[in-house]
Design a protein around this motif. Sequence first.
Motif, mmCIF file in Angstrom:
data_model
loop_
_atom_site.group_PDB
_atom_site.id
_atom_site.type_symbol
_atom_site.label_atom_id
_atom_site.label_comp_id
_atom_site.label_asym_id
_atom_site.label_seq_id
_atom_site.Cartn_x
_atom_site.Cartn_y
_atom_site.Cartn_z
ATOM 1 N N GLY A 8 32.922 43.805 38.777
ATOM 2 C CA GLY A 8 32.022 42.782 38.942
ATOM 3 C C GLY A 8 32.808 41.803 39.473
ATOM 4 N N GLN A 32 36.582 45.959 37.317
ATOM 5 C CA GLN A 32 35.279 46.981 36.172
ATOM 6 C C GLN A 32 34.008 46.585 37.098
ATOM 7 O OE1 GLN A 32 37.253 46.660 33.347
ATOM 8 N NE2 GLN A 32 38.933 46.546 35.184
ATOM 9 N N SER A 106 29.029 50.325 31.195
ATOM 10 C CA SER A 106 29.367 48.503 31.737
ATOM 11 C C SER A 106 30.545 48.440 31.613
ATOM 12 C CB SER A 106 28.931 47.579 31.489
ATOM 13 O OG SER A 106 29.342 46.521 31.877
ATOM 14 N N LEU A 108 32.020 45.737 32.029
ATOM 15 C CA LEU A 108 32.263 43.760 32.279
ATOM 16 C C LEU A 108 31.985 43.528 31.043
ATOM 17 C CD1 LEU A 108 29.664 43.527 35.142
ATOM 18 C CD2 LEU A 108 32.067 44.518 34.708
ATOM 19 N N LEU A 118 32.171 38.175 33.762
ATOM 20 C CA LEU A 118 32.336 38.743 35.517
ATOM 21 C C LEU A 118 30.930 39.163 36.081
ATOM 22 C CD1 LEU A 118 35.035 41.477 34.169
ATOM 23 C CD2 LEU A 118 35.165 38.703 35.284
ATOM 24 N N SER A 120 27.847 40.484 35.073
ATOM 25 C CA SER A 120 27.332 41.969 34.635
ATOM 26 C C SER A 120 26.020 42.088 35.197
ATOM 27 C CB SER A 120 27.062 41.724 33.391
ATOM 28 O OG SER A 120 26.474 40.619 32.247
#
Length: 360
Positions: A8, A32, A106, A108, A118, A120
Amino acid sequence: MITEKAPGKLYIAGEYAVLEQDCPAILVALDQYVRVSIKPSSSDTGLIHSKQYSQDSIHWVRRGSKIVIDNRDNPFEYILSAISFTERYCLEQKVKMDVYDLFVNSDLDSADGKKYGLGSSAAVTVATVKAILRFYGVQASKDLIYKLSTISHYSVQGNGSAGDIAASVYGGWIAYQTFNKLWLKEELASKSLSAVVGEAWPGLKIQQLVPPKDMELLIGWSQQPASTSRLVDKTNANKNNLRTEYAKFLADSRKCVLQMIRGFEEANIALIQKQIGINRRLLQHFAAINNIAIEIPRLTELIEIANKFGGAAKTSGAGNGDCGIVIVNKDTDIDRLRKEWVKNDILPLEFHIHQSELTY
């Protein structure tokens, strides 16, 4: 099973102006990730599954070289677009198509499913492109991954600069300027995908930055998710009515971000911090003339607390929620700053910088 990941991102400076050519922004990739795993299907039906949307898995079949989805209402638009354009590229490279299962996970989002802001959709697009290219054994440079991901993402979103795509592909800290979108649209309409991704894109600039060694990035989350696309749509609609003001905003933002890039090149934290403050004021004025809320009260609180401790802070990205960022040096009392945030319902995010990988 093949697994690829994409980080991210957060915007540091240059938001909104970056939508136009010759207006740089600075972004940073974070540790992340969106992870996309791919494996050959055990039947003639492929599966696309996300842990975040477990109740909405979709199935597809192949008809010739085309993927046909049998579930119309799904949250996988970016994944499907990435599959479509990446497979189109692979077909142009004479790669034989196969049926596969795709699994997405994920980092995020927060534990209760709220988005941190962030990027995604950009990260899942990049990770999907990377996974499919690797599945088919196609060698890919970062430039190719960026371009395929950008085309895929833009075909769904319809606006944006693709700076978040660049951060997810190249990693670390980057300075970014967007490409000529009209040129890209015309090229895609008249040339093969392989030809378009092989060209130099007018206006596009991606520069890796090295942060000063005593500089640290702090991130605070407002706990209020925001919609970038809707805010961008609203400001785009106002451009003609605010032509003079908008031109001044672009010029001022460009000057500010170029000075900030110089701060990175000279390892000058004070210069970077000064430009963070200038960019905040530019965005506040931009929000006022567009009648939008970029710096909501909780983000203002986040910024004022950080400034009290000697940091330089602003909203990150489109604003109206999501995160604020702070640039501090080694003398800042980071623990006390974060405790003050928590008292005011601002959640410190203990994320770190995703370092750029030298090779794909």
